[in-house]
Write a protein that holds these residues in place. Structure first.
Motif, PDB file in Angstrom:
ATOM      1  N   ALA A 160      -1.148  12.190   4.380  1.00  0.00           N
ATOM      2  CA  ALA A 160      -1.105  12.538   2.950  1.00  0.00           C
ATOM      3  C   ALA A 160      -0.416  11.414   2.184  1.00  0.00           C
ATOM      4  CB  ALA A 160      -0.367  13.859   2.750  1.00  0.00           C
ATOM      5  N   ALA A 161       0.663  10.891   2.768  1.00  0.00           N
ATOM      6  CA  ALA A 161       1.383   9.786   2.119  1.00  0.00           C
ATOM      7  C   ALA A 161       0.483   8.559   2.013  1.00  0.00           C
ATOM      8  CB  ALA A 161       2.651   9.452   2.902  1.00  0.00           C
ATOM      9  N   LEU A 162      -0.268   8.292   3.069  1.00  0.00           N
ATOM     10  CA  LEU A 162      -1.153   7.120   3.033  1.00  0.00           C
ATOM     11  C   LEU A 162      -2.231   7.295   1.961  1.00  0.00           C
ATOM     12  CD1 LEU A 162      -2.179   4.424   4.083  1.00  0.00           C
ATOM     13  CD2 LEU A 162      -3.492   5.670   5.819  1.00  0.00           C
ATOM     14  N   THR A 163      -2.804   8.491   1.905  1.00  0.00           N
ATOM     15  CA  THR A 163      -3.855   8.748   0.912  1.00  0.00           C
ATOM     16  C   THR A 163      -3.336   8.493  -0.498  1.00  0.00           C
ATOM     17  OG1 THR A 163      -4.873  10.409   2.340  1.00  0.00           O
ATOM     18  CG2 THR A 163      -5.429  10.515   0.004  1.00  0.00           C
ATOM     19  N   THR A 164      -2.175   9.034  -0.810  1.00  0.00           N
ATOM     20  CA  THR A 164      -1.657   8.881  -2.179  1.00  0.00           C
ATOM     21  C   THR A 164      -1.162   7.454  -2.413  1.00  0.00           C
ATOM     22  OG1 THR A 164       0.424   9.860  -1.451  1.00  0.00           O
ATOM     23  CG2 THR A 164      -1.093  11.295  -2.591  1.00  0.00           C
ATOM     24  N   TYR A 165      -0.673   6.807  -1.376  1.00  0.00           N
ATOM     25  CA  TYR A 165      -0.255   5.398  -1.515  1.00  0.00           C
ATOM     26  C   TYR A 165      -1.456   4.537  -1.907  1.00  0.00           C
ATOM     27  CZ  TYR A 165       1.796   0.867  -0.384  1.00  0.00           C
ATOM     28  OH  TYR A 165       2.244  -0.425  -0.454  1.00  0.00           O
ATOM     29  N   LEU A 166      -2.560   4.733  -1.186  1.00  0.00           N
ATOM     30  CA  LEU A 166      -3.758   3.932  -1.483  1.00  0.00           C
ATOM     31  C   LEU A 166      -4.301   4.277  -2.868  1.00  0.00           C
ATOM     32  CD1 LEU A 166      -5.557   4.047   2.001  1.00  0.00           C
ATOM     33  CD2 LEU A 166      -4.299   2.134   0.998  1.00  0.00           C
ATOM     34  N   GLU A 167      -4.242   5.559  -3.215  1.00  0.00           N
ATOM     35  CA  GLU A 167      -4.725   5.969  -4.537  1.00  0.00           C
ATOM     36  C   GLU A 167      -3.872   5.337  -5.643  1.00  0.00           C
ATOM     37  OE1 GLU A 167      -6.757   9.848  -5.762  1.00  0.00           O
ATOM     38  OE2 GLU A 167      -4.638  10.269  -6.014  1.00  0.00           O
ATOM     39  N   GLY A 168      -2.571   5.336  -5.407  1.00  0.00           N
ATOM     40  CA  GLY A 168      -1.662   4.752  -6.394  1.00  0.00           C
ATOM     41  C   GLY A 168      -1.867   3.248  -6.556  1.00  0.00           C
ATOM     42  N   LEU A 169      -2.164   2.572  -5.444  1.00  0.00           N
ATOM     43  CA  LEU A 169      -2.367   1.110  -5.494  1.00  0.00           C
ATOM     44  C   LEU A 169      -3.697   0.731  -6.140  1.00  0.00           C
ATOM     45  CD1 LEU A 169      -1.404  -0.376  -1.986  1.00  0.00           C
ATOM     46  CD2 LEU A 169      -0.179  -0.689  -4.149  1.00  0.00           C
ATOM     47  N   ARG A 170      -4.660   1.668  -6.079  1.00  0.00           N
ATOM     48  CA  ARG A 170      -6.049   1.331  -6.420  1.00  0.00           C
ATOM     49  C   ARG A 170      -6.224   0.635  -7.771  1.00  0.00           C
ATOM     50  NH1 ARG A 170      -8.352   5.699  -4.704  1.00  0.00           N
ATOM     51  NH2 ARG A 170      -9.340   4.879  -2.839  1.00  0.00           N
ATOM     52  N   PRO A 171      -5.676   1.185  -8.875  1.00  0.00           N
ATOM     53  CA  PRO A 171      -5.938   0.543 -10.179  1.00  0.00           C
ATOM     54  C   PRO A 171      -5.404  -0.896 -10.269  1.00  0.00           C
ATOM     55  CG  PRO A 171      -5.057   2.752 -10.462  1.00  0.00           C
ATOM     56  CD  PRO A 171      -4.910   2.425  -9.019  1.00  0.00           C
ATOM     57  N   ALA A 172      -4.190  -1.115  -9.756  1.00  0.00           N
ATOM     58  CA  ALA A 172      -3.612  -2.464  -9.835  1.00  0.00           C
ATOM     59  C   ALA A 172      -4.406  -3.444  -8.968  1.00  0.00           C
ATOM     60  CB  ALA A 172      -2.149  -2.432  -9.394  1.00  0.00           C
ATOM     61  N   LEU A 173      -4.882  -2.963  -7.818  1.00  0.00           N
ATOM     62  CA  LEU A 173      -5.698  -3.831  -6.963  1.00  0.00           C
ATOM     63  C   LEU A 173      -7.043  -4.111  -7.628  1.00  0.00           C
ATOM     64  CD1 LEU A 173      -4.966  -2.424  -3.383  1.00  0.00           C
ATOM     65  CD2 LEU A 173      -4.078  -4.494  -4.434  1.00  0.00           C
TER      66      LEU A 173
END
Ligand SMILES: NC(=O)c1ccc[n+]([C@@H]2O[C@H](COP(=O)([O-])OP(=O)(O)OC[C@H]3O[C@@H](n4cnc5c(N)ncnc54)[C@H](OP(=O)(O)O)[C@@H]3O)[C@@H](O)[C@H]2O)c1
Length: 262
Positions: A160-173
Protein backbone atom coordinates in the motif's frame (compact mmCIF):
# COMPACT_ATOMS: atom_id res chain seq x y z
CA UNK A 1 10.97 -4.92 -29.39
CA UNK A 2 8.58 -1.99 -29.07
CA UNK A 3 9.19 1.53 -30.34
CA UNK A 4 8.07 2.92 -26.98
CA UNK A 5 11.03 1.35 -25.19
CA UNK A 6 14.21 3.32 -25.67
CA UNK A 7 17.50 2.68 -23.89
CA UNK A 8 18.32 -0.25 -21.66
CA UNK A 9 15.93 -1.92 -19.22
CA UNK A 10 17.21 -2.11 -15.64
CA UNK A 11 15.57 -4.89 -13.63
CA UNK A 12 15.97 -5.42 -9.89
CA UNK A 13 15.17 -8.75 -8.25
CA UNK A 14 16.26 -10.46 -11.46
CA UNK A 15 17.61 -13.66 -9.91
CA UNK A 16 14.39 -15.43 -8.97
CA UNK A 17 10.67 -15.67 -9.58
CA UNK A 18 8.93 -12.96 -11.58
CA UNK A 19 12.13 -10.95 -12.07
CA UNK A 20 14.03 -13.93 -13.47
CA UNK A 21 11.18 -14.85 -15.84
CA UNK A 22 10.94 -11.21 -16.94
CA UNK A 23 14.68 -11.03 -17.60
CA UNK A 24 14.45 -14.12 -19.82
CA UNK A 25 11.35 -12.79 -21.63
CA UNK A 26 12.95 -9.38 -22.26
CA UNK A 27 16.20 -10.97 -23.45
CA UNK A 28 14.30 -13.12 -25.94
CA UNK A 29 12.75 -9.92 -27.31
CA UNK A 30 16.17 -8.41 -27.88
CA UNK A 31 16.22 -5.67 -25.26
CA UNK A 32 19.45 -4.39 -23.73
CA UNK A 33 19.34 -5.48 -20.09
CA UNK A 34 20.91 -4.50 -16.79
CA UNK A 35 20.15 -7.06 -14.08
CA UNK A 36 20.47 -6.47 -10.34
CA UNK A 37 19.89 -8.82 -7.42
CA UNK A 38 21.49 -9.55 -4.07
CA UNK A 39 21.78 -13.29 -4.79
CA UNK A 40 25.06 -13.43 -6.74
CA UNK A 41 24.97 -17.13 -7.59
CA UNK A 42 21.39 -17.16 -8.84
CA UNK A 43 21.92 -13.93 -10.77
CA UNK A 44 24.95 -15.43 -12.52
CA UNK A 45 22.72 -18.41 -13.35
CA UNK A 46 20.16 -16.16 -15.07
CA UNK A 47 22.92 -14.42 -17.01
CA UNK A 48 24.22 -17.84 -18.06
CA UNK A 49 20.72 -18.85 -19.21
CA UNK A 50 20.43 -15.72 -21.33
CA UNK A 51 23.86 -16.34 -22.83
CA UNK A 52 26.40 -14.09 -24.52
CA UNK A 53 24.93 -10.78 -25.71
CA UNK A 54 27.70 -8.34 -26.61
CA UNK A 55 26.95 -4.89 -25.14
CA UNK A 56 23.33 -5.81 -24.38
CA UNK A 57 23.60 -7.61 -21.06
CA UNK A 58 25.21 -6.59 -17.80
CA UNK A 59 24.63 -7.50 -14.18
CA UNK A 60 25.62 -6.33 -10.73
CA UNK A 61 25.10 -7.82 -7.30
CA UNK A 62 23.54 -5.18 -5.11
CA UNK A 63 21.10 -4.82 -2.25
CA UNK A 64 18.30 -2.42 -3.13
CA UNK A 65 18.20 -1.15 0.46
CA UNK A 66 21.69 0.35 0.04
CA UNK A 67 21.43 3.58 -1.99
CA UNK A 68 25.18 4.01 -2.53
CA UNK A 69 25.51 0.42 -3.70
CA UNK A 70 22.55 0.92 -6.05
CA UNK A 71 24.07 4.08 -7.53
CA UNK A 72 27.32 2.22 -8.11
CA UNK A 73 25.51 -0.77 -9.61
CA UNK A 74 23.54 1.45 -12.00
CA UNK A 75 26.73 3.24 -13.09
CA UNK A 76 28.42 -0.10 -13.72
CA UNK A 77 25.52 -1.55 -15.67
CA UNK A 78 25.00 1.62 -17.73
CA UNK A 79 28.68 1.74 -18.69
CA UNK A 80 28.14 -1.68 -20.32
CA UNK A 81 24.62 -1.50 -21.83
CA UNK A 82 23.98 2.24 -22.08
CA UNK A 83 21.59 4.59 -20.27
CA UNK A 84 18.52 3.20 -18.54
CA UNK A 85 15.29 3.99 -20.36
CA UNK A 86 13.12 1.73 -18.21
CA UNK A 87 13.48 0.71 -14.59
CA UNK A 88 11.57 -2.36 -13.47
CA UNK A 89 11.74 -2.41 -9.67
CA UNK A 90 10.86 -6.02 -8.98
CA UNK A 91 12.98 -6.89 -5.92
CA UNK A 92 10.69 -7.59 -3.00
CA UNK A 93 10.22 -9.74 0.06
CA UNK A 94 7.12 -11.05 1.79
CA UNK A 95 6.26 -13.09 4.84
CA UNK A 96 3.18 -13.86 6.90
CA UNK A 97 2.17 -11.69 9.84
CA UNK A 98 1.26 -14.12 12.59
CA UNK A 99 -0.08 -13.57 16.09
CA UNK A 100 0.42 -13.69 18.99
CA UNK A 101 4.16 -13.09 18.43
CA UNK A 102 3.89 -10.00 16.28
CA UNK A 103 7.20 -9.35 14.52
CA UNK A 104 7.77 -5.63 13.91
CA UNK A 105 11.26 -6.39 12.58
CA UNK A 106 9.67 -8.27 9.68
CA UNK A 107 7.49 -5.23 8.97
CA UNK A 108 10.58 -3.01 8.98
CA UNK A 109 12.39 -5.35 6.60
CA UNK A 110 9.45 -5.38 4.18
CA UNK A 111 9.16 -1.59 4.25
CA UNK A 112 12.90 -1.36 3.71
CA UNK A 113 13.00 -3.62 0.66
CA UNK A 114 9.53 -3.11 -0.83
CA UNK A 115 9.31 0.67 -0.40
CA UNK A 116 12.73 2.19 0.33
CA UNK A 117 14.38 -0.32 -2.02
CA UNK A 118 12.16 0.84 -4.88
CA UNK A 119 12.84 4.48 -3.97
CA UNK A 120 16.59 3.74 -4.01
CA UNK A 121 16.38 2.16 -7.45
CA UNK A 122 14.42 5.16 -8.74
CA UNK A 123 16.88 7.59 -7.13
CA UNK A 124 19.77 5.78 -8.80
CA UNK A 125 18.37 6.03 -12.34
CA UNK A 126 16.43 9.29 -12.09
CA UNK A 127 19.17 11.90 -12.61
CA UNK A 128 20.10 10.21 -15.88
CA UNK A 129 16.49 9.90 -17.02
CA UNK A 130 15.79 13.56 -16.25
CA UNK A 131 18.97 14.69 -17.99
CA UNK A 132 17.95 12.72 -21.08
CA UNK A 133 14.39 14.08 -20.89
CA UNK A 134 12.50 10.88 -20.25
CA UNK A 135 12.14 7.37 -19.00
CA UNK A 136 9.74 4.84 -17.53
CA UNK A 137 9.53 3.48 -13.99
CA UNK A 138 7.64 0.22 -13.42
CA UNK A 139 6.95 -0.61 -9.77
CA UNK A 140 5.62 -3.98 -8.64
CA UNK A 141 2.96 -3.48 -6.01
CA UNK A 142 0.37 -6.18 -5.30
CA UNK A 143 -3.33 -6.85 -5.12
CA UNK A 144 -2.53 -7.48 -1.44
CA UNK A 145 -1.80 -3.76 -1.06
CA UNK A 146 -5.34 -2.67 -1.90
CA UNK A 147 -6.78 -3.60 1.52
CA UNK A 148 -5.17 -4.95 4.67
CA UNK A 149 -4.97 -8.73 4.30
CA UNK A 150 -5.38 -10.44 7.68
CA UNK A 151 -2.52 -12.92 7.38
CA UNK A 152 -0.13 -10.56 5.65
CA UNK A 153 -0.68 -7.24 7.35
CA UNK A 154 2.97 -6.18 7.04
CA UNK A 155 3.27 -7.14 3.38
CA UNK A 156 -0.08 -5.42 2.63
CA UNK A 157 1.12 -2.29 4.40
CA UNK A 158 4.40 -2.25 2.43
CA UNK A 159 2.63 -2.62 -0.90
CA UNK A 160 0.00 0.00 0.00
CA UNK A 161 2.88 2.33 0.85
CA UNK A 162 4.56 1.58 -2.46
CA UNK A 163 1.35 2.20 -4.41
CA UNK A 164 0.80 5.60 -2.83
CA UNK A 165 4.50 6.49 -3.06
CA UNK A 166 4.46 5.87 -6.81
CA UNK A 167 1.17 7.72 -7.16
CA UNK A 168 2.55 10.68 -5.26
CA UNK A 169 5.72 10.78 -7.39
CA UNK A 170 3.82 10.46 -10.67
CA UNK A 171 3.00 14.14 -11.44
CA UNK A 172 6.51 15.44 -10.69
CA UNK A 173 8.06 12.64 -12.75
CA UNK A 174 5.58 13.25 -15.58
CA UNK A 175 6.61 16.92 -15.76
CA UNK A 176 10.16 15.66 -16.31
CA UNK A 177 9.19 13.19 -19.01
CA UNK A 178 9.29 10.09 -16.80
CA UNK A 179 6.16 7.91 -16.75
CA UNK A 180 5.19 5.55 -13.96
CA UNK A 181 3.43 2.20 -14.19
CA UNK A 182 2.20 0.45 -11.06
CA UNK A 183 1.72 -3.29 -11.47
CA UNK A 184 -0.60 -5.33 -9.24
CA UNK A 185 -0.03 -9.08 -9.64
CA UNK A 186 -2.36 -11.61 -8.08
CA UNK A 187 -0.77 -14.81 -6.75
CA UNK A 188 2.25 -16.03 -8.72
CA UNK A 189 4.02 -19.34 -8.00
CA UNK A 190 7.42 -18.25 -6.67
CA UNK A 191 9.54 -18.72 -3.55
CA UNK A 192 7.47 -15.94 -1.99
CA UNK A 193 4.20 -17.86 -2.22
CA UNK A 194 5.33 -21.48 -2.35
CA UNK A 195 5.51 -22.10 1.38
CA UNK A 196 2.25 -20.34 2.30
CA UNK A 197 0.13 -22.80 4.30
CA UNK A 198 -3.14 -22.21 2.45
CA UNK A 199 -5.98 -24.43 3.63
CA UNK A 200 -7.17 -24.93 0.05
CA UNK A 201 -5.23 -24.83 -3.21
CA UNK A 202 -5.04 -21.28 -4.49
CA UNK A 203 -4.89 -20.66 -8.23
CA UNK A 204 -1.58 -19.06 -9.12
CA UNK A 205 -0.01 -17.77 -12.30
CA UNK A 206 3.34 -19.16 -13.36
CA UNK A 207 6.22 -16.63 -13.30
CA UNK A 208 6.35 -16.76 -17.11
CA UNK A 209 2.71 -15.59 -17.29
CA UNK A 210 3.48 -12.73 -14.93
CA UNK A 211 6.55 -11.89 -17.02
CA UNK A 212 4.42 -11.64 -20.17
CA UNK A 213 2.25 -9.09 -18.35
CA UNK A 214 5.31 -7.14 -17.24
CA UNK A 215 6.60 -7.05 -20.81
CA UNK A 216 3.20 -5.56 -21.74
CA UNK A 217 3.57 -2.94 -19.00
CA UNK A 218 7.08 -2.07 -20.21
CA UNK A 219 6.05 -1.77 -23.85
CA UNK A 220 2.68 -0.03 -23.41
CA UNK A 221 3.32 2.13 -20.36
CA UNK A 222 -0.16 1.95 -18.78
CA UNK A 223 -0.68 3.90 -15.56
CA UNK A 224 -1.73 0.69 -13.79
CA UNK A 225 -1.75 -2.98 -14.70
CA UNK A 226 -3.49 -5.63 -12.58
CA UNK A 227 -3.46 -9.33 -13.52
CA UNK A 228 -4.86 -11.91 -13.94
CA UNK A 229 -8.32 -10.64 -14.86
CA UNK A 230 -9.86 -12.27 -11.75
CA UNK A 231 -7.40 -10.34 -9.55
CA UNK A 232 -8.10 -7.11 -11.43
CA UNK A 233 -11.84 -7.56 -10.88
CA UNK A 234 -11.30 -8.59 -7.25
CA UNK A 235 -9.20 -5.49 -6.70
CA UNK A 236 -11.95 -3.24 -8.03
CA UNK A 237 -14.44 -4.94 -5.73
CA UNK A 238 -12.17 -4.76 -2.68
CA UNK A 239 -11.68 -1.02 -3.23
CA UNK A 240 -15.41 -0.40 -3.31
CA UNK A 241 -16.48 -2.61 -0.40
CA UNK A 242 -17.69 -0.58 2.57
CA UNK A 243 -15.35 -1.02 5.54
CA UNK A 244 -18.02 -2.75 7.60
CA UNK A 245 -18.64 -5.35 4.89
CA UNK A 246 -14.91 -5.89 4.33
CA UNK A 247 -14.32 -6.34 8.08
CA UNK A 248 -17.13 -8.85 8.33
CA UNK A 249 -15.78 -10.83 5.37
CA UNK A 250 -12.29 -10.94 6.86
CA UNK A 251 -13.61 -11.85 10.33
CA UNK A 252 -15.20 -14.92 8.79
CA UNK A 253 -13.08 -15.87 5.80
CA UNK A 254 -9.67 -14.70 7.06
CA UNK A 255 -9.10 -17.30 9.79
CA UNK A 256 -10.17 -20.06 7.40
CA UNK A 257 -7.60 -19.13 4.77
CA UNK A 258 -4.55 -20.77 6.36
CA UNK A 259 -3.75 -23.94 8.27
CA UNK A 260 -1.79 -21.91 10.83
CA UNK A 261 -3.25 -19.51 13.37
CA UNK A 262 -2.87 -15.78 12.89
N1 LIG B 1 4.64 -14.00 -6.06
C1 LIG B 1 3.51 -13.33 -5.92
O1 LIG B 1 2.41 -13.90 -5.77
C2 LIG B 1 3.52 -11.82 -5.98
C3 LIG B 1 2.28 -11.17 -6.03
C4 LIG B 1 2.27 -9.78 -6.08
C5 LIG B 1 3.44 -9.07 -6.10
N2 LIG B 1 4.63 -9.72 -6.05
C6 LIG B 1 5.85 -8.91 -6.07
O2 LIG B 1 6.61 -9.26 -7.20
C7 LIG B 1 8.00 -9.03 -6.92
C8 LIG B 1 8.79 -10.30 -7.21
O3 LIG B 1 8.35 -11.30 -6.31
P1 LIG B 1 8.59 -12.87 -6.55
O4 LIG B 1 7.34 -13.55 -6.18
O5 LIG B 1 9.19 -13.09 -7.88
O6 LIG B 1 9.64 -13.13 -5.38
P2 LIG B 1 10.98 -14.00 -5.35
O7 LIG B 1 10.84 -15.21 -6.20
O8 LIG B 1 11.32 -14.15 -3.93
O9 LIG B 1 12.03 -13.02 -6.07
C9 LIG B 1 12.38 -11.80 -5.51
C10 LIG B 1 13.81 -11.48 -5.90
O10 LIG B 1 14.16 -10.21 -5.31
C11 LIG B 1 15.41 -10.38 -4.66
N3 LIG B 1 15.57 -9.45 -3.55
C12 LIG B 1 14.90 -9.47 -2.36
N4 LIG B 1 15.35 -8.51 -1.57
C13 LIG B 1 16.35 -7.88 -2.24
C14 LIG B 1 17.21 -6.82 -1.93
N5 LIG B 1 17.17 -6.22 -0.72
N6 LIG B 1 18.10 -6.40 -2.85
C15 LIG B 1 18.16 -7.01 -4.06
N7 LIG B 1 17.38 -8.05 -4.41
C16 LIG B 1 16.48 -8.48 -3.51
C17 LIG B 1 15.36 -11.80 -4.13
O11 LIG B 1 16.62 -12.25 -3.74
P3 LIG B 1 16.68 -13.33 -2.53
O12 LIG B 1 16.26 -14.62 -3.14
O13 LIG B 1 18.09 -13.28 -2.08
O14 LIG B 1 15.68 -12.86 -1.47
C18 LIG B 1 14.79 -12.52 -5.35
O15 LIG B 1 15.78 -12.80 -6.30
C19 LIG B 1 8.07 -8.60 -5.45
O16 LIG B 1 8.11 -7.20 -5.38
C20 LIG B 1 6.75 -9.12 -4.89
O17 LIG B 1 6.35 -8.40 -3.76
C21 LIG B 1 4.70 -11.08 -5.99
Amino acid sequence: MSGRVSGAILLTGAAHGIGRATALALASRGYALGLIDRDAEALAGVVGEIGEREGALSFRVSDVTDLDAMREAVLGVESAVGPTGTLVACAGIGSLTLLPDLDPAALRAMLDVNVVGVANAIAAVLPGMIARGGGHVVGISSVAGVRGMPWMASYSASKAALTTYLEGLRPALKRRGVSVTTVYPGFVRTAMTEGTPFRRPVPMLEPEQAAAQLVRAIERRPRDLAFPMSAALGMGLLRRLPNRVYDRMMDRAGPRALTVDF
